[in-house]
Design an enzyme around this catalytic site. Structure first.
Site, PDB file in Angstrom:
ATOM      1  N   GLY A 192       0.819  -1.211   0.000  1.00 15.96           N
ATOM      2  CA  GLY A 192       0.000   0.000   0.000  1.00 15.96           C
ATOM      3  C   GLY A 192       0.852   1.259   0.000  1.00 15.96           C
ATOM      4  CG  ASP A 193      -0.742   5.069   1.271  1.00 18.30           C
ATOM      5  OD1 ASP A 193      -0.827   4.106   2.055  1.00 18.30           O
ATOM      6  OD2 ASP A 193      -1.265   6.173   1.489  1.00 18.30           O
ATOM      7  N   GLY A 194       1.853   3.300   2.282  1.00 16.53           N
ATOM      8  CA  GLY A 194       2.881   3.387   3.323  1.00 16.53           C
ATOM      9  C   GLY A 194       4.119   2.589   2.927  1.00 16.53           C
ATOM     10  NE  ARG A 218     -34.043 -10.050  12.676  1.00 20.21           N
ATOM     11  CZ  ARG A 218     -33.766 -11.259  13.138  1.00 20.21           C
ATOM     12  NH1 ARG A 218     -32.987 -12.073  12.448  1.00 20.21           N
ATOM     13  NH2 ARG A 218     -34.249 -11.662  14.287  1.00 20.21           N
ATOM     14  N   GLY A 234     -11.702  -0.522   4.198  1.00 20.57           N
ATOM     15  CA  GLY A 234     -11.324   0.494   3.215  1.00 20.57           C
ATOM     16  C   GLY A 234     -10.498   1.615   3.824  1.00 20.57           C
ATOM     17  CB  SER A 245      -4.191  -1.729  -0.838  1.00 19.59           C
ATOM     18  OG  SER A 245      -5.214  -1.275   0.027  1.00 19.59           O
ATOM     19  CD  GLN A 252     -14.695  -6.201   4.189  1.00 25.79           C
ATOM     20  OE1 GLN A 252     -15.023  -5.252   3.495  1.00 25.79           O
ATOM     21  NE2 GLN A 252     -14.444  -6.077   5.480  1.00 25.79           N
ATOM     22  CG  HIS A 281      -8.971  -9.008   9.045  1.00 24.36           C
ATOM     23  ND1 HIS A 281      -9.444  -8.328  10.146  1.00 24.36           N
ATOM     24  CD2 HIS A 281      -7.786  -8.440   8.719  1.00 24.36           C
ATOM     25  CE1 HIS A 281      -8.564  -7.386  10.474  1.00 24.36           C
ATOM     26  NE2 HIS A 281      -7.550  -7.431   9.634  1.00 24.36           N
ATOM     27  CG  ASP A 328      -7.968  -0.298   1.993  1.00 20.77           C
ATOM     28  OD1 ASP A 328      -8.714  -1.241   2.307  1.00 20.77           O
ATOM     29  OD2 ASP A 328      -7.064   0.128   2.729  1.00 20.77           O
TER      30      ASP A 328
HETATM   31  O1  F6P Z   1      -5.514  -1.585   4.076  1.00 20.15           O
HETATM   32  C1  F6P Z   1      -6.164  -2.803   4.096  1.00 20.15           C
HETATM   33  C2  F6P Z   1      -6.973  -2.967   5.340  1.00 20.15           C
HETATM   34  O2  F6P Z   1      -7.639  -4.211   5.288  1.00 20.15           O
HETATM   35  C3  F6P Z   1      -7.961  -1.842   5.601  1.00 20.15           C
HETATM   36  O3  F6P Z   1      -9.112  -1.947   4.834  1.00 20.15           O
HETATM   37  C4  F6P Z   1      -8.186  -1.992   7.071  1.00 20.15           C
HETATM   38  O4  F6P Z   1      -8.539  -0.771   7.654  1.00 20.15           O
HETATM   39  C5  F6P Z   1      -6.842  -2.437   7.581  1.00 20.15           C
HETATM   40  O5  F6P Z   1      -6.146  -2.965   6.478  1.00 20.15           O
HETATM   41  C6  F6P Z   1      -6.897  -3.440   8.673  1.00 20.15           C
HETATM   42  O6  F6P Z   1      -5.596  -3.612   9.117  1.00 20.15           O
HETATM   43  P1  F6P Z   1      -5.123  -4.831  10.038  1.00 20.15           P
HETATM   44  O7  F6P Z   1      -5.134  -6.060   9.212  1.00 20.15           O
HETATM   45  O8  F6P Z   1      -3.762  -4.438  10.455  1.00 20.15           O
HETATM   46  O9  F6P Z   1      -6.103  -4.927  11.155  1.00 20.15           O
END
Ligand code: F6P
Length: 487
Positions: A109-111, A192, A200, A155, A291, A289, A157
């Site tokens: 990712g960007d970091g 419901r 994200g 990523s 996702q 997670h 996101d």
């Molecule tokens: O950047 C990917 C991501 O899954 C984000 O959607 C989420 O906020 C973050 O990482 C969760 O991070 P970790 O797996 O460190 O809890």
């Protein structure tokens, strides 16, 4: 053939894992081997680079066999506090030089990509220091004057400027869509409401596209915080949709969603509102997670492979002093873009959010994002808005041609709703062109609008003497999109 001065390429995955990272690593390893380079997989990202030894592993063709279809990252990812320090980076540089790595492909990712950029900037001074400390000879230092870096954005996101898609986003969206479809079954059975939180970080892509793909009632995203009084408007939307016959309601909340004052909008608060004001039986699901896991979609495998291949091609052929680049996709084409330019643009979106400049935020996220938001806002209405006085009313017919394909219903549903909302009369042509020739044209039945479900065969209400041929939209998605953009 590779430039002889550069002998080895390292590949690492960093930051959160994303489906498709394995396909990217596989493509990088095999493309580099094919170009005659030695290839090293750096285990656990920057941590492995810092640790060295067995964490920097020579790869061969088979090292990446049988991994493309797997979720996660086979070469691992980890936080590295050591790499954040100059001492740690000095050791990492030493470890890379030990195996003659001059090329580095970073998937993250960007970091993680910003970290790679800083490392490359520091490289000449790190090398000097290693010589000074007698860790490497001057001759060795002269062989490795620069570190060439290419980034691929991994990523879920889809939060990075400079590329239309990031590795993993398509799969995560599929995971979200599947989960919401499933929740919809139980929600409708009990009448419901479900409030669903999706990942994200600071980006609303997954939430917005998830809402669009599932026909959700409402969505909250960081880029477009709701104005004061949103609670009342949310209740109104849910109530109108229920009154129009919906049996369930779905509200999607991006984990970074806030209101215009910067207060986080959390599922529990939404649940409280819906229960107290609408007496709705409401449940919360935080997808979490899940996702990020599971097999990558075909698109993620394809895109990651193509990007990995191009990353190697680029790193070999780019000028030696080339700034770090990121290989992304724009309009289905592979495009190298400046890594730091993309990171800068990405961060400027968060600045806009923090400063409340939401028009800019949407603008920076790109045309697709804005279009999705506008489309969603129309689609989620309970009924079309009243026709504008004096506006020309068109008759638009929709027909399906060729064999059925997944997505045709969604395209047709969108076309019908956008057309009705724009005040036009929407007609359905049964059985494609044959139906057109035989005048098999009817009005769309009201239920298409009301419950949002369009089954494979259009609901049919034959009418006599309908004017036709004024305007026809073929239900090939592209054409529909182009036509509807004109409204
Ligand atoms: O950047 C990917 C991501 O899954 C984000 O959607 C989420 O906020 C973050 O990482 C969760 O991070 P970790 O797996 O460190 O809890």
């Amino acid at each position: 053939m590779a430039n002889k001065k550069f002998k080895s390429l390292g590949v690492l995955t960093s930051g959160g894992d994303a489906q498709g990272m394995n396909a990217a690593v596989r493509a990088v390893v095999r493309s580099a081997l094919h170009r005659g380079l030695d290839v090293y997989g750096i285990i656990q990202g920057y941590n492995g680079m810092y640790q060295g030894g067995d964490m920097i592993r020579k790869m061969n063709w088979d090292s990446v066999s049988g991994i493309m279809h797997k979720g996660g990252t086979e070469i691992g990812t980890a936080r590295s506090d050591e790499f954040r320090t100059r001492e740690g980076r000095l050791q990492a540089a030493n470890n890379l030089i030990d195996v003659d790595i001059d090329y580095l492909v970073v998937i993250g990712g960007d970091g993680s990509l910003t970290g790679a950029h800083l490392f490359r900037e520091e490289w000449p001074t790190l090398i000097q220091e290693l010589v000074k400390k007698k860790k490497i000879t001057q001759a060795k230092a002269d062989e490795h004057p620069r570190l060439k870096i290419v980034g691929l954005v991994g990523s879920i996101d889809n939060d990075m400027s400079g590329t239309d898609m990031t590795i993993g986003a398509d799969t995560a969206l599929k995971r979200i869509t599947d989960a919401i479809d499933m929740l919809g079954d139980t929600a409708a059975s009990h009448q419901r409401t479900f409030v669903i939180e999706v990942m994200g970080r600071n980006c609303g892509y997954l939430a917005l596209m998830g809402a669009l793909s599932t026909g959700a009632d409402s969505v909250f995203i960081p880029e477009y915080p709701p104005a004061e009084g949103w609670e009342g408007r949310l209740c109104e939307i849910i109530k109108n949709n229920r009154d129009a016959g919906k049996n369930d309601s779905v509200v999607i909340v991006a984990e970074g969603a806030c209101d215009r004052k910067g207060n986080p909008i959390k599922p529990h608060y939404i649940k409280e509102i819906l229960e107290s004001k609408l007496n709705q039986d409401t449940r919360i699901t935080i997808l979490g997670h899940v996702q990020r896991g599971g097999a990558p979609s075909a698109f993620d495998r394809y895109m990651s492979t193509v990007l990995g291949y191009h990353a190697v091609d680029y790193i070999i052929n780019a000028p030696e002093d080339q700034e770090p680049m990121m290989i992304g996709m724009r309009r289905n084409k592979v495009r190298p873009v400046s890594l730091m330019e993309s990171v800068k643009k990405t961060h400027s979106i968060y600045d806009c959010i923090n400063k409340g400049k939401y028009d800019n935020t949407i603008y920076f996220r790109g045309g697709r994002f804005k279009e999705a938001l506008t489309t969603f806002r129309t689609m989620r209405q309970a009924s079309p808005k009243p026709p504008e006085k004096g506006k020309k009313k068109l008759k638009l017919a929709i027909l399906n041609t060729s064999g059925p394909s997944p997505g045709m219903n969604a395209a047709t549903r969108t076309a019908v709703r956008l057309g009705l909302d724009a005040g036009h009369q929407m007609l359905a042509v049964k059985n494609g062109f044959e139906g057109l020739i035989e005048d098999d044209i009817g009005k769309w039945a009201g239920t298409v609008w009301q419950d949002g479900l369009l089954l494979g065969v259009p609901l049919w209400e034959p009418t006599e003497n309908l004017p036709r041929k004024e305007s026809i939209i073929l239900s090939h998605q592209l054409l529909i999109n182009i036509k509807l953009m004109d409204y």
